[in-house]
Design a protein around this motif. Structure first.
Motif, short mmCIF file in Angstrom:
data_model
loop_
_atom_site.label_atom_id
_atom_site.label_comp_id
_atom_site.label_asym_id
_atom_site.label_seq_id
_atom_site.Cartn_x
_atom_site.Cartn_y
_atom_site.Cartn_z
N GLY A 173 23.94 -5.58 1.34
CA GLY A 173 23.20 -6.65 1.50
C GLY A 173 22.20 -6.88 0.26
N HIS A 174 21.44 -5.88 -0.22
CA HIS A 174 20.64 -5.91 -1.17
C HIS A 174 21.28 -6.27 -2.55
CE1 HIS A 174 17.73 -3.75 1.68
NE2 HIS A 174 16.93 -5.18 1.61
N GLN A 175 22.38 -5.64 -2.74
CA GLN A 175 23.17 -6.04 -3.81
C GLN A 175 23.30 -7.65 -4.02
OE1 GLN A 175 27.01 -4.22 -4.10
NE2 GLN A 175 26.03 -1.98 -4.05
N LEU A 176 23.58 -8.24 -2.71
CA LEU A 176 23.79 -9.60 -2.90
C LEU A 176 22.52 -10.41 -3.11
CD1 LEU A 176 26.32 -10.11 -0.06
CD2 LEU A 176 26.97 -10.46 -2.51
N GLN A 177 21.41 -9.74 -2.41
CA GLN A 177 20.11 -10.34 -2.60
C GLN A 177 19.77 -10.24 -3.90
OE1 GLN A 177 16.66 -7.90 -1.54
NE2 GLN A 177 16.03 -9.71 -0.19
N ALA A 178 19.94 -9.14 -4.74
CA ALA A 178 19.46 -9.00 -6.26
C ALA A 178 20.22 -9.81 -7.04
CB ALA A 178 19.80 -7.50 -6.72
N MET A 179 21.39 -10.09 -6.74
CA MET A 179 22.24 -11.14 -7.82
C MET A 179 22.09 -12.50 -7.44
SD MET A 179 23.80 -8.82 -9.57
CE MET A 179 24.60 -10.31 -10.62
N ARG A 180 21.48 -12.74 -6.20
CA ARG A 180 21.28 -14.25 -6.06
C ARG A 180 19.88 -14.66 -6.34
NH1 ARG A 180 22.97 -13.12 0.39
NH2 ARG A 180 25.06 -13.99 -0.01
N LEU A 181 19.09 -13.60 -6.86
CA LEU A 181 17.79 -13.62 -7.42
C LEU A 181 17.92 -13.94 -9.03
CD1 LEU A 181 15.35 -10.91 -5.78
CD2 LEU A 181 15.09 -13.68 -5.75
N ALA A 182 18.94 -12.99 -9.48
CA ALA A 182 19.26 -13.29 -10.90
C ALA A 182 19.72 -14.55 -11.40
CB ALA A 182 20.20 -12.18 -11.44
N ARG A 183 20.79 -14.91 -10.33
CA ARG A 183 21.39 -16.34 -10.30
C ARG A 183 20.29 -17.50 -10.30
NH1 ARG A 183 25.19 -18.07 -12.79
NH2 ARG A 183 23.64 -19.51 -13.54
N ALA A 201 0.90 -1.17 0.06
CA ALA A 201 -0.10 -0.08 -0.01
C ALA A 201 0.79 1.35 0.13
CB ALA A 201 -0.79 -0.20 1.32
N ASP A 202 2.01 1.06 0.16
CA ASP A 202 3.01 2.37 0.14
C ASP A 202 2.99 3.14 -1.19
OD1 ASP A 202 3.49 1.36 2.78
OD2 ASP A 202 5.96 1.45 2.21
N ASP A 203 2.79 4.67 -1.01
CA ASP A 203 3.01 5.27 -2.27
C ASP A 203 4.48 5.07 -2.70
OD1 ASP A 203 3.63 7.44 -4.00
OD2 ASP A 203 1.94 8.69 -2.98
N PHE A 204 4.50 4.72 -4.08
CA PHE A 204 5.84 4.52 -4.69
C PHE A 204 6.77 5.49 -4.44
CE2 PHE A 204 9.01 3.32 -8.04
CZ PHE A 204 9.01 2.02 -7.76
N ARG A 205 6.35 6.79 -4.57
CA ARG A 205 6.98 7.97 -4.67
C ARG A 205 7.83 8.30 -3.27
NH1 ARG A 205 2.80 12.17 -6.80
NH2 ARG A 205 1.62 10.95 -5.00
N THR A 206 7.30 7.68 -2.28
CA THR A 206 7.85 7.84 -0.86
C THR A 206 8.88 6.85 -0.42
OG1 THR A 206 6.28 6.47 0.19
CG2 THR A 206 5.24 8.83 -0.10
N LEU A 207 9.11 5.92 -1.43
CA LEU A 207 10.07 4.94 -1.14
C LEU A 207 11.49 5.55 -1.18
CD1 LEU A 207 8.63 2.00 -2.60
CD2 LEU A 207 8.13 2.65 -0.45
N SER A 208 12.46 4.69 -0.42
CA SER A 208 13.98 5.40 -0.88
C SER A 208 14.33 5.03 -2.35
CB SER A 208 14.88 4.74 0.19
OG SER A 208 14.83 3.28 -0.06
N GLY A 209 15.53 5.43 -2.54
CA GLY A 209 16.09 4.91 -4.11
C GLY A 209 16.11 3.35 -4.01
N GLY A 210 16.92 2.92 -2.94
CA GLY A 210 16.84 1.46 -3.21
C GLY A 210 15.70 0.51 -3.04
N GLU A 211 14.82 1.27 -2.17
CA GLU A 211 13.43 0.45 -2.28
C GLU A 211 12.66 0.54 -3.63
OE1 GLU A 211 12.29 1.08 2.59
OE2 GLU A 211 11.75 2.60 1.04
N ARG A 212 12.87 1.83 -4.16
CA ARG A 212 12.16 1.64 -5.62
C ARG A 212 12.68 0.82 -6.55
NH1 ARG A 212 12.28 7.31 -4.40
NH2 ARG A 212 14.29 7.63 -5.90
N GLN A 213 14.18 0.87 -6.51
CA GLN A 213 15.03 -0.11 -7.50
C GLN A 213 14.46 -1.72 -7.02
OE1 GLN A 213 17.15 0.92 -9.65
NE2 GLN A 213 18.50 -1.20 -9.87
N ARG A 214 14.29 -1.86 -5.91
CA ARG A 214 13.89 -3.25 -5.54
C ARG A 214 12.69 -3.69 -5.99
NH1 ARG A 214 14.94 -2.50 0.50
NH2 ARG A 214 13.85 -4.43 0.59
N GLY A 215 11.52 -2.38 -6.03
CA GLY A 215 10.28 -2.53 -6.26
C GLY A 215 10.13 -2.76 -7.80
N HIS A 216 10.94 -2.15 -8.71
CA HIS A 216 11.07 -2.27 -10.13
C HIS A 216 11.65 -3.81 -10.29
CE1 HIS A 216 9.45 1.43 -11.63
NE2 HIS A 216 10.31 2.13 -10.77
#
Length: 266
Positions: free
Chosen positions: A172-182, A125-140
């Motif tokens: 930590g989230h860099q590793l999370q994103a790369m593990r998802l891709a892997r 339910a969070d407004d996407f525009r209120t998220l931090s840059g990293g949270e928006r990246q993870r949302g996309h």
């Protein structure tokens, strides 16, 4: 399979990409690397059919330039480098856009699963525009995952096309994103990622394609590509290569002559 055959891109008289020929199989993660301005994002846009290019790009046998966008959206999802959201969409609505662009409408749980995968479940339910840059990246990233959630569909493998997927993320989230891709590649999908972090590329990629001034200077395993002479030619930076935790190359910058000269002039 993703196949590029003699792909070139011109802007007026300037050649941005020069005769790029390469292939990537489903089940592989290809990291496209190189210095700023080397042509990495241009190459990804050519792969996606977003830039006019000569040569040929095929994805799962489809000629990308001649295939309708809705047919492509069923087999590949894109995480752009920059995505502006001008209206007050919620995070859940952004991820739902991905699900509705793909062919997984029969899976209503995909949005929740994708948000959980990037650590944002419960934030729908969070407004996407209120998220931090990293949270928006993870949302996309969750949006892209929701579009092609199953790595292999009825018409073959699906693909994640990621332009700098870790650029706004903490360690930590860099590793999370790369593990998802892997994991996506290990499950039978294909992944193409534009990467600046060579160490993360070496840790997670099956193959690396290294661009210098719009040409494909090297392609192969991380150990084959990450060679001191090539890296110095690309970055003007001497490097020390060690063995990383997965027995692959691990890069340590040693000195950068160009930057030191700038410092002296200043």
């Amino acid at each position: 399979m993703l196949e590029l055959i003699n792909v070139a891109v011109h802007l007026g008289r300037r050649e941005l990409l020069q005769d790029i020929t390469l292939s990537v199989r489903a089940g592989q993660l290809l990291a496209i690397c190189g210095a700023n301005g080397a042509g990495k994002s241009t190459l990804l846009k050519a792969i996606l059919g977003e830039l006019p290019a000569t040569g040929r790009v095929r994805l799962n046998g489809f000629d990308v330039a001649r295939t309708k966008p809705d047919a492509l959206s069923a087999i590949r999802a894109v995480l752009p480098q920059d995505t502006e959201v001008a209206f007050g969409f919620s995070l859940g609505e952004i991820v739902r856009m991905g699900r509705e662009a793909g062919d997984v409408l029969t899976r209503p749980d995909v949005e929740a699963l994708a948000l959980a995968a990037v650590g944002l479940r419960g934030r729908e339910a969070d407004d996407f525009r209120t998220l931090s840059g990293g949270e928006r990246q993870r949302g996309h990233l969750a949006r892209a995952l929701a579009q092609v959630w199953e790595p292999v569909g009825p018409n073959g493998p699906r693909w994640l096309m990621l332009d700098e997927p870790v650029a706004s993320l903490d360690l930590g989230h860099q590793l999370q994103a790369m593990r998802l891709a892997r994991s996506y590649a290990d499950a039978g999908g294909g992944v193409v990622a534009i990467m600046h972090d060579l160490n993360l590329s070496a840790m997670f990629a099956d193959r690396m394609a290294f661009l210098i001034d719009g040409r494909l200077a090297s392609i192969g395993t991380p150990s084959e590509v990450m060679q001191p002479d090539l890296l110095e030619a690309a970055y003007g930076c001497r490097t020390v290569l060690n063995t990383g935790p997965a027995d692959g190359p691990w890069l340590v910058p040693q000195s950068c002559r160009e930057l030191s000269q700038v410092a002296v002039r200043r």
